[in-house]
Write a protein that holds these residues in place. Structure first.
Motif, mmCIF file in Angstrom:
data_model
loop_
_atom_site.group_PDB
_atom_site.id
_atom_site.type_symbol
_atom_site.label_atom_id
_atom_site.label_comp_id
_atom_site.label_asym_id
_atom_site.label_seq_id
_atom_site.Cartn_x
_atom_site.Cartn_y
_atom_site.Cartn_z
ATOM 1 N N PHE A 161 73.133 -26.077 23.525
ATOM 2 C CA PHE A 161 73.949 -25.965 22.305
ATOM 3 C C PHE A 161 74.815 -27.206 22.150
ATOM 4 O O PHE A 161 74.891 -27.809 21.081
ATOM 5 C CB PHE A 161 74.865 -24.737 22.407
ATOM 6 N N GLY A 162 75.500 -27.573 23.237
ATOM 7 C CA GLY A 162 76.397 -28.730 23.195
ATOM 8 C C GLY A 162 75.630 -30.007 22.900
ATOM 9 O O GLY A 162 76.023 -30.806 22.038
ATOM 10 N N ILE A 163 74.500 -30.187 23.586
ATOM 11 C CA ILE A 163 73.718 -31.421 23.423
ATOM 12 C C ILE A 163 73.162 -31.510 22.002
ATOM 13 O O ILE A 163 73.310 -32.527 21.317
ATOM 14 C CB ILE A 163 72.565 -31.469 24.457
ATOM 15 N N LEU A 180 79.192 -42.490 12.448
ATOM 16 C CA LEU A 180 80.340 -42.345 13.343
ATOM 17 C C LEU A 180 81.006 -43.672 13.665
ATOM 18 O O LEU A 180 82.224 -43.741 13.813
ATOM 19 C CB LEU A 180 79.903 -41.662 14.639
ATOM 20 N N ALA A 205 73.786 -22.721 26.769
ATOM 21 C CA ALA A 205 75.070 -23.236 26.294
ATOM 22 C C ALA A 205 75.088 -24.764 26.370
ATOM 23 O O ALA A 205 75.593 -25.438 25.465
ATOM 24 C CB ALA A 205 76.207 -22.641 27.109
ATOM 25 N N LEU A 206 74.522 -25.315 27.439
ATOM 26 C CA LEU A 206 74.459 -26.776 27.570
ATOM 27 C C LEU A 206 73.628 -27.362 26.431
ATOM 28 O O LEU A 206 74.007 -28.362 25.815
ATOM 29 C CB LEU A 206 73.832 -27.173 28.914
ATOM 30 N N THR A 265 70.640 -13.940 34.126
ATOM 31 C CA THR A 265 71.133 -14.197 32.771
ATOM 32 C C THR A 265 72.040 -15.423 32.739
ATOM 33 O O THR A 265 72.017 -16.215 31.809
ATOM 34 C CB THR A 265 71.952 -12.989 32.282
ATOM 35 N N TRP A 266 72.838 -15.557 33.797
ATOM 36 C CA TRP A 266 73.763 -16.707 33.851
ATOM 37 C C TRP A 266 72.992 -18.024 33.871
ATOM 38 O O TRP A 266 73.339 -18.961 33.155
ATOM 39 C CB TRP A 266 74.674 -16.606 35.083
ATOM 40 N N THR A 277 75.596 -38.156 10.661
ATOM 41 C CA THR A 277 76.817 -38.766 10.151
ATOM 42 C C THR A 277 76.969 -40.194 10.638
ATOM 43 O O THR A 277 76.409 -40.584 11.649
ATOM 44 C CB THR A 277 78.062 -37.979 10.619
ATOM 45 N N VAL A 281 73.673 -20.490 30.882
ATOM 46 C CA VAL A 281 74.399 -21.750 30.996
ATOM 47 C C VAL A 281 73.525 -22.893 30.491
ATOM 48 O O VAL A 281 74.001 -23.815 29.828
ATOM 49 C CB VAL A 281 74.922 -21.972 32.438
ATOM 50 N N LEU A 294 75.037 -34.301 15.072
ATOM 51 C CA LEU A 294 76.144 -35.053 14.462
ATOM 52 C C LEU A 294 75.827 -36.545 14.453
ATOM 53 O O LEU A 294 75.998 -37.239 13.454
ATOM 54 C CB LEU A 294 77.433 -34.800 15.256
ATOM 55 N N GLU A 295 75.329 -36.997 15.594
ATOM 56 C CA GLU A 295 74.984 -38.418 15.745
ATOM 57 C C GLU A 295 73.976 -38.834 14.679
ATOM 58 O O GLU A 295 74.050 -39.913 14.095
ATOM 59 C CB GLU A 295 74.386 -38.605 17.144
ATOM 60 N N ASN A 302 74.174 -30.020 19.314
ATOM 61 C CA ASN A 302 75.232 -30.159 18.322
ATOM 62 C C ASN A 302 75.679 -31.614 18.177
ATOM 63 O O ASN A 302 75.806 -32.135 17.073
ATOM 64 C CB ASN A 302 76.414 -29.269 18.726
ATOM 65 N N VAL A 303 75.880 -32.290 19.305
ATOM 66 C CA VAL A 303 76.399 -33.659 19.217
ATOM 67 C C VAL A 303 75.298 -34.619 18.778
ATOM 68 O O VAL A 303 75.535 -35.573 18.032
ATOM 69 C CB VAL A 303 77.079 -34.092 20.533
ATOM 70 N N MET A 304 74.034 -34.356 19.180
ATOM 71 C CA MET A 304 72.933 -35.216 18.748
ATOM 72 C C MET A 304 72.717 -35.070 17.241
ATOM 73 O O MET A 304 72.398 -36.028 16.538
ATOM 74 C CB MET A 304 71.639 -34.838 19.492
#
Lengths: 40, 721
Positions: free
Chosen positions: A16-18, A30, A13-14, A5-6, A28, A10, A24-25, A20-22
């Protein structure tokens, strides 16, 4: 089998981060020089 | 008998180190993955701002990393120095995960963290991303193995007590690794670390946004942290539930103490939100309770009871009485006069032996314990309810990850020769502390020396680095000098090591001479390396240092050899344990005799090569260095290291740590080992990981190799960490 599961978690989760920022990019304005004519 | 104040102080020391360690570690666990996210986006978009983000947050990661390494090393030392009998008793199980952590994780992270900081110019974008990823993976795998060790402490599966070796021995590596508590703890702890890292990045970014500074940078960082943090928080919630449930299954007393649940109450069990637990009266004053919640946490049910402290104490009293029976039977078995009934009795009650040993504090014989003493021991099975209750109501999510992630230079020794680890770290306590404090200065020094542009700052850190690098080889040399003379320690009836020497006893003339051998050998190697890697000016100075260190080494090594042959009594086994006997370090007969340390050279003349390689290497290193052949000088100086270490090994073989107070208790390579299974596990781990380590460290050297020039250092003065 939590270890497995880990590994999946993980990576999730990674991504999610990528994503989310893409997102935004993409959505918006920036930096001034990169968004001709677009508004934030 | 141990002084209780002393035990208490040791606990405080360890607890403070753990707390301090765990300030830095969760941050690094999360920050590494955040760096991976940022750099992935950099590789995908090619935007400079993402590279800046990786470098900025990477710097903050580096500071935390250095402090995490430093405090982690301390805890590893403390296993030996503060908890010697613990290391001896469970080293067979506990040492293996620590050693594998070293092989699998610590090498990975320490190799790649350097490339992460210094490799920007030498690696392609993708290669650098791989390096960042491997740093993150290494950091997290460290957490994995230390939590496997910790999980075993909470729920000791896959191990059994061995009456002959007087310790716990591994019976199944798979059970230890797949321990449900370890699995849950690992994910819960690393997820908590991810949340901490995300909050750290989000917090600093929020501050930038408020101040209106670097908005593009701050908003992107914020987006990364929030995305990663959101997923991690979900994981913390799920695994938090699982953690509570596991504690309700396997650690009822711990759970009851955390919740200050004195009496078993009829279901549904209520959760005490706040209150003032009173240990003497065994009740909680002014408790505010929330119905149903404890049942849900511990049992995931509202119709099951959660046992309270008083009932658990009654159960423990019975287990202590069983433990007394087990202890009595065990003493007979060890003395060799046990009947069949005694053996059966021991088999039945041996799982309660540990409870019986709690009585050692009150009566040395254990079997003659009075009712009052049994009550006292049962009382000891209840952890400090007040501190536990309050700490869980203040620190929240980090409750279980108390021993994440530390490094394992000694891990292999711990796993292979737990007895040596236990006896040497506790025996050479002050010497080890000296090494430890010196080692503090290294990771922190390398990381911090260039952080401020101030010559005094840098100069102080450079002195720190000098001390940090010179003290360990000196002290290890001195320790070896003492091993040749035997260390004053012996074992008692339950195989606790007792050390009767003092720190100043270590500083005898022979030991100091061996210290000089060790230090000059290391300086020689460092100087040869410097000559190879630098230009003219520094290179010339390095050449001078090679000559001086080489000459000092030759003289000191020769003197130490003569002294050892003529003036020091060696150890010799006159009657060994039968072949294939279990590893018990007290079953043989050993005598001290003059020039016994030369025994192996007489018996196997080929071994005389070891000291010859030492001398020859030193002479060649000096000659090559003066001829300007730096590569060959470095190779020769490597031979010096090899020759010297082999000389020490050959002279002492098979002794690892001889005892001067009771030579029969000396530790040898054969009788201080772990069990067969643990050694097998370590062997497999080494076969898999050593080639991997060698291949990636080679890649690292190949990528980072060059002659360092003055120009380059000036250009990179801030980049270097």
């Amino acid at each position: 089998m939590w270890y497995f599961t880990w590994i999946l978690g993980v990576l999730l989760a990674l991504s999610f981060g990528i994503i989310n920022v893409m997102w935004l990019e993409n959505e918006t304005c920036l930096d001034d020089e990169t968004c001709e004519g677009r508004k934030d | 008998m141990l002084d209780p104040d002393f035990v208490e102080l040791s606990r405080w020391q360890f607890a403070i180190t753990v707390l301090y360690h765990f300030i830095f570690v969760p941050l690094t666990l999360g920050l590494t993955w955040i760096l991976v996210i940022m750099e992935s986006v950099y590789v995908m978009t090619g935007k400079q701002v993402y590279k800046d983000m990786v470098k900025f947050w990477g710097k903050l990661f580096g500071i935390n990393f250095a402090l995490g390494v430093t405090t982690g090393l301390t805890m590893e030392f403390q296993f030996g120095t503060n908890w010697a009998y613990y290391s001896h008793y469970v080293g067979d199980v506990f040492g293996a995960p620590l050693a594998i952590e070293g092989l699998m994780a610590f090498f990975l992270e320490s190799t790649f963290v350097g490339m992460f900081f210094l490799g920007w110019e030498r690696l392609s974008k993708r290669q650098h991303l791989v390096v960042t990823f491997l740093t993150a993976l290494g950091t997290n795998l460290s957490a994995l193995w230390i939590l496997v060790a910790n999980g075993w402490m909470q729920n000791p599966v896959g191990a059994e007590f061995n009456v002959e070796t007087m310790r716990m021995e591994m019976t199944s590596f798979a059970q230890v690794f797949f321990n449900p508590v370890a699995q849950v703890k690992f994910i819960h702890t690393v997820s908590a670390g991810y949340v901490a890292g995300s909050m750290f990045v989000a917090g600093i970014s929020a501050y930038y946004l408020l101040k209106g500074r670097d908005l593009g940078f701050a908003r992107r960082s914020m987006a990364v942290a929030l995305g990663f943090g959101l997923a991690s928080i979900c994981s913390v919630i799920v695994l938090g539930d699982e953690s509570g449930y596991e504690a309700g299954e396997v650690q009822k007393m711990k759970l009851a103490s955390i919740e200050a649940e004195w009496d078993t109450e009829p279901p549904p069990a209520a959760f005490t939100l706040v209150g003032a637990p009173d240990r003497e009266a065994m009740e909680t004053h002014g408790a505010i309770k929330i119905p149903y919640v404890l049942g849900l946490i511990a049992k995931r049910a509202i119709d099951e009871e959660v046992p309270g402290i008083k009932d658990l104490m009654e159960q423990n009293k019975q287990r202590i009485r069983n433990g007394i029976l087990a202890y009595g039977a065990m003493q007979k078995i060890r003395a060799g006069n046990a009947s069949e009934a005694d053996r059966k009795l021991f088999e039945v009650y041996k799982k309660d032996l540990g409870y019986g040993l709690l009585l050692k504090r009150y009566t040395d014989k254990v079997v003659d314990a009075t009712e009052a003493q049994i009550d006292q021991a049962a009382n000891d099975t209840v952890p400090g309810v007040g501190p536990l209750f309050w700490s869980f109501r203040t620190v929240g999510p980090h409750w279980d990850g108390n021993q994440v992630w530390f490094i394992t230079a000694g891990g292999a020794v711990f796993a292979a020769w737990p007895a040596v680890y236990a006896a040497s770290f506790s025996g050479f306590y002050f010497a080890m502390m000296l090494v430890l404090f010196a080692l503090f200065l290294r990771p922190v020094g390398f990381d911090y020396r260039s952080k401020l542009d101030n010559p005094q700052w840098r100069n102080s850190w450079d002195w720190g680095l000098l001390v940090g690098s010179a003290v360990p080889p000196l002290v290890f040399g001195i320790a070896f000098g003492n091993l040749f003379q035997g260390a004053p320690f012996h074992y008692d009836d339950i195989m606790r090591p007792w050390y009767t020497g003092s720190f100043f006893g270590l500083l005898n003339p022979f030991a100091l001479l061996v210290g000089v051998v060790s230090l000059s050998m290391i300086v020689l190697h460092g100087a040869a390396f410097l000559q190879l890697r630098t230009e003219k000016l520094i290179s010339d100075r390095a050449q001078g240092a090679v000559t001086k260190a080489g000459l000092v080494y030759i003289v000191a090594f020769a003197l130490a050899g003569i002294w050892l042959a003529l003036g020091i009594d060696g150890f010799e086994i006159v009657r060994d344990r039968p072949h294939g006997a279990l590893p018990v370090p007290v079953g043989k007969e050993v005598v001290m005799a003059s020039s016994a340390w030369l025994h192996n050279y007489r018996q196997y003349p080929i071994t005389i090569l070891a000291p010859l390689v030492g001398f020859g290497g030193a002479v060649l290193a000096i000659l090559f260095s003066r001829a300007g052949r730096a590569g060959w000088a470095f190779f020769s100086s490597a031979l010096v290291q090899l020759g010297t270490i082999f000389t020490a090994g050959v002279s002492m073989f098979p002794f690892v740590m001889p005892s001067s107070t009771n030579p029969n208790h000396s530790l040898t390579m054969w009788d201080a080992t772990s069990s067969h299974l643990t050694l097998n596990v370590m062997f497999i781990a080494a076969v898999i990981f050593v080639p991997i380590i060698i291949s990636y460290t080679t890649w690292n050297f190949w990528k980072m190799w060059r002659v360092v020039t003055v120009k380059e250092i000036e250009e990179q003065s801030h980049l270097a960490y």
